[in-house]
Design an enzyme around this catalytic site. Sequence first.
Site, PDB file in Angstrom:
ATOM      1  N   LYS A  36       6.861   6.469 -17.171  1.00 22.37           N
ATOM      2  CA  LYS A  36       8.104   6.278 -17.931  1.00 22.37           C
ATOM      3  C   LYS A  36       9.283   6.105 -16.977  1.00 22.37           C
ATOM      4  O   LYS A  36       9.168   6.410 -15.780  1.00 22.37           O
ATOM      5  CB  LYS A  36       8.330   7.495 -18.845  1.00 22.37           C
ATOM      6  CG  LYS A  36       8.511   8.811 -18.094  1.00 22.37           C
ATOM      7  CD  LYS A  36       8.426  10.004 -19.042  1.00 22.37           C
ATOM      8  CE  LYS A  36       8.612  11.310 -18.281  1.00 22.37           C
ATOM      9  NZ  LYS A  36       8.250  12.486 -19.089  1.00 22.37           N
ATOM     10  N   ARG A 128      11.146  20.530 -29.088  1.00 25.11           N
ATOM     11  CA  ARG A 128      11.715  19.189 -28.921  1.00 25.11           C
ATOM     12  C   ARG A 128      11.052  18.243 -29.920  1.00 25.11           C
ATOM     13  O   ARG A 128      11.717  17.695 -30.786  1.00 25.11           O
ATOM     14  CB  ARG A 128      11.501  18.737 -27.471  1.00 25.11           C
ATOM     15  CG  ARG A 128      12.127  17.428 -27.123  1.00 25.11           C
ATOM     16  CD  ARG A 128      12.001  17.130 -25.635  1.00 25.11           C
ATOM     17  NE  ARG A 128      10.618  16.895 -25.187  1.00 25.11           N
ATOM     18  CZ  ARG A 128      10.302  16.510 -23.961  1.00 25.11           C
ATOM     19  NH1 ARG A 128      11.244  16.321 -23.046  1.00 25.11           N
ATOM     20  NH2 ARG A 128       9.041  16.305 -23.616  1.00 25.11           N
ATOM     21  N   HIS A 158       3.371  19.832 -24.676  1.00 24.24           N
ATOM     22  CA  HIS A 158       4.052  19.729 -23.380  1.00 24.24           C
ATOM     23  C   HIS A 158       4.512  21.119 -22.956  1.00 24.24           C
ATOM     24  O   HIS A 158       5.072  21.862 -23.760  1.00 24.24           O
ATOM     25  CB  HIS A 158       5.251  18.782 -23.527  1.00 24.24           C
ATOM     26  CG  HIS A 158       5.836  18.348 -22.228  1.00 24.24           C
ATOM     27  ND1 HIS A 158       5.069  17.989 -21.138  1.00 24.24           N
ATOM     28  CD2 HIS A 158       7.126  18.190 -21.836  1.00 24.24           C
ATOM     29  CE1 HIS A 158       5.873  17.633 -20.135  1.00 24.24           C
ATOM     30  NE2 HIS A 158       7.118  17.756 -20.528  1.00 24.24           N
ATOM     31  N   ARG A 214      -1.671  14.721 -17.568  1.00 20.10           N
ATOM     32  CA  ARG A 214      -0.588  13.728 -17.467  1.00 20.10           C
ATOM     33  C   ARG A 214       0.173  13.922 -16.151  1.00 20.10           C
ATOM     34  O   ARG A 214       0.966  14.848 -16.008  1.00 20.10           O
ATOM     35  CB  ARG A 214       0.362  13.867 -18.665  1.00 20.10           C
ATOM     36  CG  ARG A 214      -0.357  13.732 -20.020  1.00 20.10           C
ATOM     37  CD  ARG A 214       0.631  13.706 -21.175  1.00 20.10           C
ATOM     38  NE  ARG A 214       1.469  14.876 -21.233  1.00 20.10           N
ATOM     39  CZ  ARG A 214       1.215  15.983 -21.934  1.00 20.10           C
ATOM     40  NH1 ARG A 214       0.110  16.082 -22.654  1.00 20.10           N
ATOM     41  NH2 ARG A 214       2.074  16.983 -21.928  1.00 20.10           N
ATOM     42  N   TYR A 258      39.543   7.747  -1.392  1.00 16.76           N
ATOM     43  CA  TYR A 258      40.295   8.131  -2.594  1.00 16.76           C
ATOM     44  C   TYR A 258      40.584   9.635  -2.585  1.00 16.76           C
ATOM     45  O   TYR A 258      39.728  10.441  -2.219  1.00 16.76           O
ATOM     46  CB  TYR A 258      39.476   7.814  -3.851  1.00 16.76           C
ATOM     47  CG  TYR A 258      39.337   6.354  -4.168  1.00 16.76           C
ATOM     48  CD1 TYR A 258      40.449   5.560  -4.428  1.00 16.76           C
ATOM     49  CD2 TYR A 258      38.073   5.763  -4.224  1.00 16.76           C
ATOM     50  CE1 TYR A 258      40.307   4.215  -4.742  1.00 16.76           C
ATOM     51  CE2 TYR A 258      37.920   4.421  -4.538  1.00 16.76           C
ATOM     52  CZ  TYR A 258      39.041   3.647  -4.796  1.00 16.76           C
ATOM     53  OH  TYR A 258      38.893   2.326  -5.103  1.00 16.76           O
ATOM     54  N   CYS A 305      32.567   6.097  -3.247  1.00 10.38           N
ATOM     55  CA  CYS A 305      33.253   5.121  -4.110  1.00 10.38           C
ATOM     56  C   CYS A 305      32.228   4.424  -5.009  1.00 10.38           C
ATOM     57  O   CYS A 305      31.039   4.704  -4.943  1.00 10.38           O
ATOM     58  CB  CYS A 305      33.965   4.058  -3.274  1.00 10.38           C
ATOM     59  SG  CYS A 305      35.024   4.702  -1.980  1.00 10.38           S
ATOM     60  N   MET A 306      32.692   3.484  -5.805  1.00 12.67           N
ATOM     61  CA  MET A 306      31.783   2.768  -6.699  1.00 12.67           C
ATOM     62  C   MET A 306      30.708   2.008  -5.917  1.00 12.67           C
ATOM     63  O   MET A 306      29.530   2.035  -6.270  1.00 12.67           O
ATOM     64  CB  MET A 306      32.571   1.792  -7.586  1.00 12.67           C
ATOM     65  CG  MET A 306      31.699   1.096  -8.636  1.00 12.67           C
ATOM     66  SD  MET A 306      32.606  -0.106  -9.606  1.00 12.67           S
ATOM     67  CE  MET A 306      33.630   0.937 -10.615  1.00 12.67           C
ATOM     68  N   ASP A 307      31.118   1.346  -4.827  1.00  9.71           N
ATOM     69  CA  ASP A 307      30.202   0.445  -4.126  1.00  9.71           C
ATOM     70  C   ASP A 307      30.027   0.756  -2.645  1.00  9.71           C
ATOM     71  O   ASP A 307      29.296   0.065  -1.952  1.00  9.71           O
ATOM     72  CB  ASP A 307      30.718  -1.005  -4.235  1.00  9.71           C
ATOM     73  CG  ASP A 307      31.158  -1.332  -5.643  1.00  9.71           C
ATOM     74  OD1 ASP A 307      30.323  -1.217  -6.550  1.00  9.71           O
ATOM     75  OD2 ASP A 307      32.346  -1.672  -5.830  1.00  9.71           O
TER      76      ASP A 307
HETATM   77  C1  PLP Z   1       7.446  13.363 -18.420  1.00  6.43           C
HETATM   78  C2  PLP Z   1       6.285  13.976 -19.077  1.00  6.43           C
HETATM   79  C3  PLP Z   1       5.153  14.330 -18.325  1.00  6.43           C
HETATM   80  C4  PLP Z   1       5.123  14.277 -16.821  1.00  6.43           C
HETATM   81  O1  PLP Z   1       5.786  15.410 -16.319  1.00  6.43           O
HETATM   82  P1  PLP Z   1       5.813  15.718 -14.752  1.00  6.43           P
HETATM   83  O2  PLP Z   1       6.520  17.016 -14.655  1.00  6.43           O
HETATM   84  O3  PLP Z   1       6.575  14.598 -14.127  1.00  6.43           O
HETATM   85  O4  PLP Z   1       4.408  15.755 -14.320  1.00  6.43           O
HETATM   86  C5  PLP Z   1       4.055  14.780 -19.014  1.00  6.43           C
HETATM   87  N1  PLP Z   1       4.058  14.894 -20.359  1.00  6.43           N
HETATM   88  C6  PLP Z   1       5.147  14.602 -21.099  1.00  6.43           C
HETATM   89  C7  PLP Z   1       5.082  14.769 -22.577  1.00  6.43           C
HETATM   90  C8  PLP Z   1       6.300  14.142 -20.487  1.00  6.43           C
HETATM   91  O5  PLP Z   1       7.369  13.865 -21.225  1.00  6.43           O
END
Ligand code: PLP
Length: 362
Positions: A36, A128, A158, A214, A258, A305-307
């Site tokens: 992601k 969540r 999670h 995951r 700045y 700064c910005m850039d």
């Molecule tokens: C982002 C996410 C992960 C990965 O988590 P890490 O801490 O980067 O391993 C696993 N499961 C869910 C649901 C997540 O949102």
Amino acid sequence: MVKRSWTEVRLETLVSNYRIYRSLVPKEQRVMAVVKADAYGHGDTATALALQKEGVTDFAVSNITEAVGLRKVGIRGQILILGYTPPENAKDLVTYKITQALLSESYAEKMADKGITAQFAIDTGMNRIGLDADDPAACERIIRAYRDRFTLTGMFTHFCVADTPAEDAFTDAQKAKFFAVADRVKDLEFPCVHCMNSAGGLWHNAAGEGDLVRLGIILYGLKPDCENTLPEGIRPALSWKSVVSLLKTVHPGETIGYGRTYRAEADRVIATVPTGYADGYNRLISNNGYVMIKGQRAPVVGRVCMDQMTVDVTGIPGVAEGDEVVLLGEGLDADEMASWVGSIGYEVLCDIGKRVERRYVN
Ligand SMILES: *Cc1c(COP(=O)(O)O)cnc(C)c1O
């Protein structure tokens, strides 16, 4: 290639991190690559394709745009969306064979009967998304009610403190709640029942619980929590670089940038670097961090700064205009940068801006 502000992602390191992690997880479990947020800033296309070549068949993303993007570049296995897809985009899930997380009973009702492949999120304490595991009978009722209105392939939860040893009891409780729900629908023989993130897969997975793990942050070579110790050989895969665009000496009493927040007490040699907060370089690093030039630390002086930004190279011999500046890389990782600004390595990586060119090196 424009050498202004760019990242270098070492795909070999990503693959090596994956292999090390893979070797530490029970063979019966698959490792799902969490890609992601553009693979935590590493580029999801290149990351996912490299891992697919390694045999990875499961990927997770946060939204439908990311998911469709991966399908279009040839990712063939399971792509699971961990978060919300608006019901009006449901047909894309079917067209591109994407697996959708079901966030709640009411969300499932909106998405049902459209031919979608899905997995129920189960809430075991994060509060969540997901069905409330504190009422396992209701979870079972809902899962059974929707099993024929989707192609249901499983469920997941999670963990919120799997990276924190002092909270191990909470993680154990989350796991117990999750499998209490899973056991009630065991007869449905779901192939994808899973609860482990990077941290869980290493530190709460002695019994190899769940069909897959995951893997997110550790794939990229960073720690889930700054107090963690990573397995031997895991290294950051991304460097962020820029160059010295100008060198000058400022004299005692002169200020920089700045707000005039930095005042020279003695002659200082200052390098200007063409990266700023519009590139995702956090402005809170103003007078509060450093870059690496010629392997040495050059403190950020004055406001980012910005850039552009300015760094003090007084103590570093032989610096010249055009020299490479390491913002993240050898000797300075995203976890350390995060500590300057009260954040986490995850955010530092995700913040690297779109206009920072991505390069892949081996
Ligand atoms: C982002 C996410 C992960 C990965 O988590 P890490 O801490 O980067 O391993 C696993 N499961 C869910 C649901 C997540 O949102």
